[in-house]
Design a protein around this motif. Sequence first.
Motif, PDB file in Angstrom:
ATOM      1  N   VAL A 128      -3.433   8.270   2.322  1.00 52.61           N
ATOM      2  CA  VAL A 128      -3.582   7.432   3.415  1.00 52.61           C
ATOM      3  C   VAL A 128      -4.710   8.040   4.181  1.00 52.61           C
ATOM      4  O   VAL A 128      -4.912   9.024   4.508  1.00 52.61           O
ATOM      5  N   LEU A 129      -5.481   7.229   4.907  1.00 52.83           N
ATOM      6  CA  LEU A 129      -6.519   7.628   5.804  1.00 52.83           C
ATOM      7  C   LEU A 129      -5.955   7.343   7.233  1.00 52.83           C
ATOM      8  O   LEU A 129      -5.745   6.068   7.539  1.00 52.83           O
ATOM      9  N   LYS A 130      -5.793   8.122   7.748  1.00 51.37           N
ATOM     10  CA  LYS A 130      -5.391   8.236   9.325  1.00 51.37           C
ATOM     11  C   LYS A 130      -6.366   8.151  10.152  1.00 51.37           C
ATOM     12  O   LYS A 130      -7.011   9.278  10.487  1.00 51.37           O
ATOM     13  N   ILE A 131      -6.677   7.184  11.109  1.00 54.90           N
ATOM     14  CA  ILE A 131      -7.738   7.240  12.026  1.00 54.90           C
ATOM     15  C   ILE A 131      -6.997   7.083  13.484  1.00 54.90           C
ATOM     16  O   ILE A 131      -6.243   6.378  13.812  1.00 54.90           O
ATOM     17  N   ASN A 132      -7.484   7.679  14.510  1.00 54.18           N
ATOM     18  CA  ASN A 132      -7.473   7.530  15.790  1.00 54.18           C
ATOM     19  C   ASN A 132      -8.469   7.072  16.748  1.00 54.18           C
ATOM     20  O   ASN A 132      -9.617   7.646  16.375  1.00 54.18           O
ATOM     21  N   CYS A 133      -8.526   6.064  17.160  1.00 52.62           N
ATOM     22  CA  CYS A 133      -9.661   5.478  17.988  1.00 52.62           C
ATOM     23  C   CYS A 133      -9.711   5.837  19.244  1.00 52.62           C
ATOM     24  O   CYS A 133      -8.659   6.518  19.977  1.00 52.62           O
ATOM     25  N   THR A 134     -10.742   5.583  19.947  1.00 53.30           N
ATOM     26  CA  THR A 134     -11.081   6.077  21.342  1.00 53.30           C
ATOM     27  C   THR A 134     -10.401   5.299  22.406  1.00 53.30           C
ATOM     28  O   THR A 134      -9.924   4.420  22.144  1.00 53.30           O
ATOM     29  N   LYS A 135     -10.366   5.856  23.706  1.00 52.03           N
ATOM     30  CA  LYS A 135      -9.783   5.019  24.705  1.00 52.03           C
ATOM     31  C   LYS A 135     -10.289   3.690  24.768  1.00 52.03           C
ATOM     32  O   LYS A 135      -9.657   2.803  25.468  1.00 52.03           O
ATOM     33  N   GLN A 136     -11.521   3.324  24.291  1.00 54.48           N
ATOM     34  CA  GLN A 136     -12.081   2.101  24.582  1.00 54.48           C
ATOM     35  C   GLN A 136     -11.268   1.092  23.959  1.00 54.48           C
ATOM     36  O   GLN A 136     -11.172  -0.128  24.083  1.00 54.48           O
ATOM     37  N   TYR A 137     -10.442   1.538  22.787  1.00 53.17           N
ATOM     38  CA  TYR A 137      -9.557   0.554  21.906  1.00 53.17           C
ATOM     39  C   TYR A 137      -8.122   1.109  22.190  1.00 53.17           C
ATOM     40  O   TYR A 137      -7.401   1.114  21.158  1.00 53.17           O
ATOM     41  N   HIS A 138      -7.911   1.778  23.285  1.00 51.08           N
ATOM     42  CA  HIS A 138      -6.400   1.907  23.772  1.00 51.08           C
ATOM     43  C   HIS A 138      -5.842   3.261  22.695  1.00 51.08           C
ATOM     44  O   HIS A 138      -4.799   2.999  22.454  1.00 51.08           O
ATOM     45  N   ASN A 139      -6.874   4.059  22.245  1.00 55.82           N
ATOM     46  CA  ASN A 139      -6.169   4.888  21.291  1.00 55.82           C
ATOM     47  C   ASN A 139      -5.492   4.681  20.141  1.00 55.82           C
ATOM     48  O   ASN A 139      -4.500   5.097  19.717  1.00 55.82           O
ATOM     49  N   LYS A 140      -5.935   3.378  19.762  1.00 50.89           N
ATOM     50  CA  LYS A 140      -5.161   2.668  18.639  1.00 50.89           C
ATOM     51  C   LYS A 140      -5.249   3.557  17.396  1.00 50.89           C
ATOM     52  O   LYS A 140      -6.355   4.028  16.987  1.00 50.89           O
ATOM     53  N   LYS A 141      -4.145   3.555  16.546  1.00 55.90           N
ATOM     54  CA  LYS A 141      -4.101   4.288  15.264  1.00 55.90           C
ATOM     55  C   LYS A 141      -4.182   3.384  14.240  1.00 55.90           C
ATOM     56  O   LYS A 141      -3.696   2.193  14.262  1.00 55.90           O
ATOM     57  N   ILE A 142      -5.101   3.717  13.251  1.00 55.18           N
ATOM     58  CA  ILE A 142      -5.088   2.939  11.997  1.00 55.18           C
ATOM     59  C   ILE A 142      -5.037   3.778  10.746  1.00 55.18           C
ATOM     60  O   ILE A 142      -5.400   5.084  10.657  1.00 55.18           O
ATOM     61  N   ASP A 143      -4.276   3.085   9.775  1.00 60.48           N
ATOM     62  CA  ASP A 143      -4.015   3.621   8.510  1.00 60.48           C
ATOM     63  C   ASP A 143      -4.678   3.003   7.673  1.00 60.48           C
ATOM     64  O   ASP A 143      -4.415   1.707   7.223  1.00 60.48           O
ATOM     65  N   ILE A 144      -5.184   3.481   6.618  1.00 56.59           N
ATOM     66  CA  ILE A 144      -6.038   2.861   5.723  1.00 56.59           C
ATOM     67  C   ILE A 144      -5.621   3.624   4.137  1.00 56.59           C
ATOM     68  O   ILE A 144      -5.615   4.484   3.897  1.00 56.59           O
ATOM     69  N   SER A 145      -5.198   2.655   3.514  1.00 61.08           N
ATOM     70  CA  SER A 145      -4.806   2.888   1.710  1.00 61.08           C
ATOM     71  C   SER A 145      -5.316   2.090   0.885  1.00 61.08           C
ATOM     72  O   SER A 145      -6.059   0.990   1.260  1.00 61.08           O
ATOM     73  N   ILE A 146      -5.428   2.408  -0.395  1.00 58.30           N
ATOM     74  CA  ILE A 146      -6.143   1.720  -1.504  1.00 58.30           C
ATOM     75  C   ILE A 146      -5.051   1.011  -2.180  1.00 58.30           C
ATOM     76  O   ILE A 146      -4.025   1.589  -2.600  1.00 58.30           O
ATOM     77  N   GLN A 147      -5.248  -0.336  -2.717  1.00 51.62           N
ATOM     78  CA  GLN A 147      -4.073  -1.032  -3.365  1.00 51.62           C
ATOM     79  C   GLN A 147      -3.841  -0.629  -4.690  1.00 51.62           C
ATOM     80  O   GLN A 147      -5.014  -0.062  -5.466  1.00 51.62           O
ATOM     81  N   GLU A 148      -2.931  -0.314  -4.985  1.00 47.22           N
ATOM     82  CA  GLU A 148      -2.521   0.183  -6.343  1.00 47.22           C
ATOM     83  C   GLU A 148      -1.126  -0.444  -6.871  1.00 47.22           C
ATOM     84  O   GLU A 148      -0.497  -1.038  -6.079  1.00 47.22           O
ATOM     85  N   ASN A 149      -0.835  -0.093  -8.145  1.00 51.57           N
ATOM     86  CA  ASN A 149       0.447  -0.755  -8.443  1.00 51.57           C
ATOM     87  C   ASN A 149       1.557  -0.656  -7.697  1.00 51.57           C
ATOM     88  O   ASN A 149       2.565  -1.391  -7.402  1.00 51.57           O
ATOM     89  N   LYS A 150       1.903   0.648  -7.050  1.00 53.90           N
ATOM     90  CA  LYS A 150       3.261   1.001  -6.281  1.00 53.90           C
ATOM     91  C   LYS A 150       2.974   0.623  -4.805  1.00 53.90           C
ATOM     92  O   LYS A 150       3.735   0.863  -3.983  1.00 53.90           O
ATOM     93  N   HIS A 151       2.033  -0.035  -4.407  1.00 54.49           N
ATOM     94  CA  HIS A 151       1.651  -0.394  -3.022  1.00 54.49           C
ATOM     95  C   HIS A 151       1.958  -1.700  -2.747  1.00 54.49           C
ATOM     96  O   HIS A 151       1.487  -2.860  -3.464  1.00 54.49           O
ATOM     97  N   ASN A 152       3.231  -2.058  -2.161  1.00 50.14           N
ATOM     98  CA  ASN A 152       3.874  -3.473  -1.955  1.00 50.14           C
ATOM     99  C   ASN A 152       3.744  -3.933  -0.494  1.00 50.14           C
ATOM    100  O   ASN A 152       4.340  -4.978  -0.230  1.00 50.14           O
ATOM    101  N   GLY A 153       2.633  -3.217   0.217  1.00 45.75           N
ATOM    102  CA  GLY A 153       2.562  -3.843   1.413  1.00 45.75           C
ATOM    103  C   GLY A 153       2.104  -5.171   1.853  1.00 45.75           C
ATOM    104  O   GLY A 153       2.724  -5.770   2.481  1.00 45.75           O
ATOM    105  N   LEU A 154       1.326  -5.701   1.006  1.00 45.42           N
ATOM    106  CA  LEU A 154       0.971  -7.206   1.051  1.00 45.42           C
ATOM    107  C   LEU A 154       2.181  -8.145   0.843  1.00 45.42           C
ATOM    108  O   LEU A 154       2.317  -9.392   1.272  1.00 45.42           O
ATOM    109  N   LEU A 155       2.878  -7.819  -0.204  1.00 43.93           N
ATOM    110  CA  LEU A 155       4.025  -8.568  -0.692  1.00 43.93           C
ATOM    111  C   LEU A 155       5.367  -8.527   0.349  1.00 43.93           C
ATOM    112  O   LEU A 155       5.920  -9.443   0.446  1.00 43.93           O
ATOM    113  N   CYS A 156       5.411  -7.149   1.111  1.00 40.30           N
ATOM    114  CA  CYS A 156       6.224  -7.062   2.191  1.00 40.30           C
ATOM    115  C   CYS A 156       5.916  -8.114   3.337  1.00 40.30           C
ATOM    116  O   CYS A 156       6.822  -8.582   4.078  1.00 40.30           O
ATOM    117  N   VAL A 157       4.567  -8.243   3.446  1.00 37.11           N
ATOM    118  CA  VAL A 157       4.445  -9.161   4.684  1.00 37.11           C
ATOM    119  C   VAL A 157       4.766 -10.421   4.358  1.00 37.11           C
ATOM    120  O   VAL A 157       5.548 -11.131   5.417  1.00 37.11           O
TER     121      VAL A 157
END
Length: 200
Positions: A128-157
């Motif tokens: 996973v790629l973990k990103i911290n944004c600036t105060k302009q965006y309330h220091n929002k954190k973002i996680d980016i991952s790549i879809q693969e067979n064991k990634h069930n994120g979209l199904l869980c939604v």
Amino acid sequence: MNPAERVLDEHDVVTEFWKHEALTAALCEEVMAFEKSVDEYFEEKKPQFDNLIKLMQGAVREVAADAEFYVYGSFATGLSLPWSDIDIVIKLPQTYYSYTVLDSIENNLKKKKWVEDVKIIKNASIPVLKINCTKQYHNKKIDISIQENKHNGLLCVELVKDYLNMYPPVRPLVLILKQFLYHLNLNDTYIVRNEEIFLN
């Protein structure tokens, strides 16, 4: 037990019952008020977060132009809290190598003024790629991952949305539980797992 004692005992039971009823009602009001405050927060910040997601999508496609880009997790299901991160998954054509793409996205994000910090966690079950944004965006954190067979994120939604539609009272309870775990520093699975390894 004489009649007077029996009347007194029954009175105490009734009094305790109404105390519990009043406490339950007050607790319910607090939970619903918390849910309302969360909804108001995201209604107010929605334009900024939508813009942040568009910026992130643009940064990803500067590296992989034909990548598919999806938001999942609590931000997609409506179970997000002000401190929650935004989870993003990328679907890549088979011609791409996921590790190389994450490295390239990391390097590209380091150039962006709206990014405070970025790093790759390669030893996670799904890198996973973990990103911290600036105060302009309330220091929002973002996680980016790549879809693969064991990634069930979209199904869980879809699964979570179905449950929330069937059982509406679940949502405020989940929000309260997440806030409770946050105050105990148990909301980040990566940090919790590292602490378990350290303690063992």
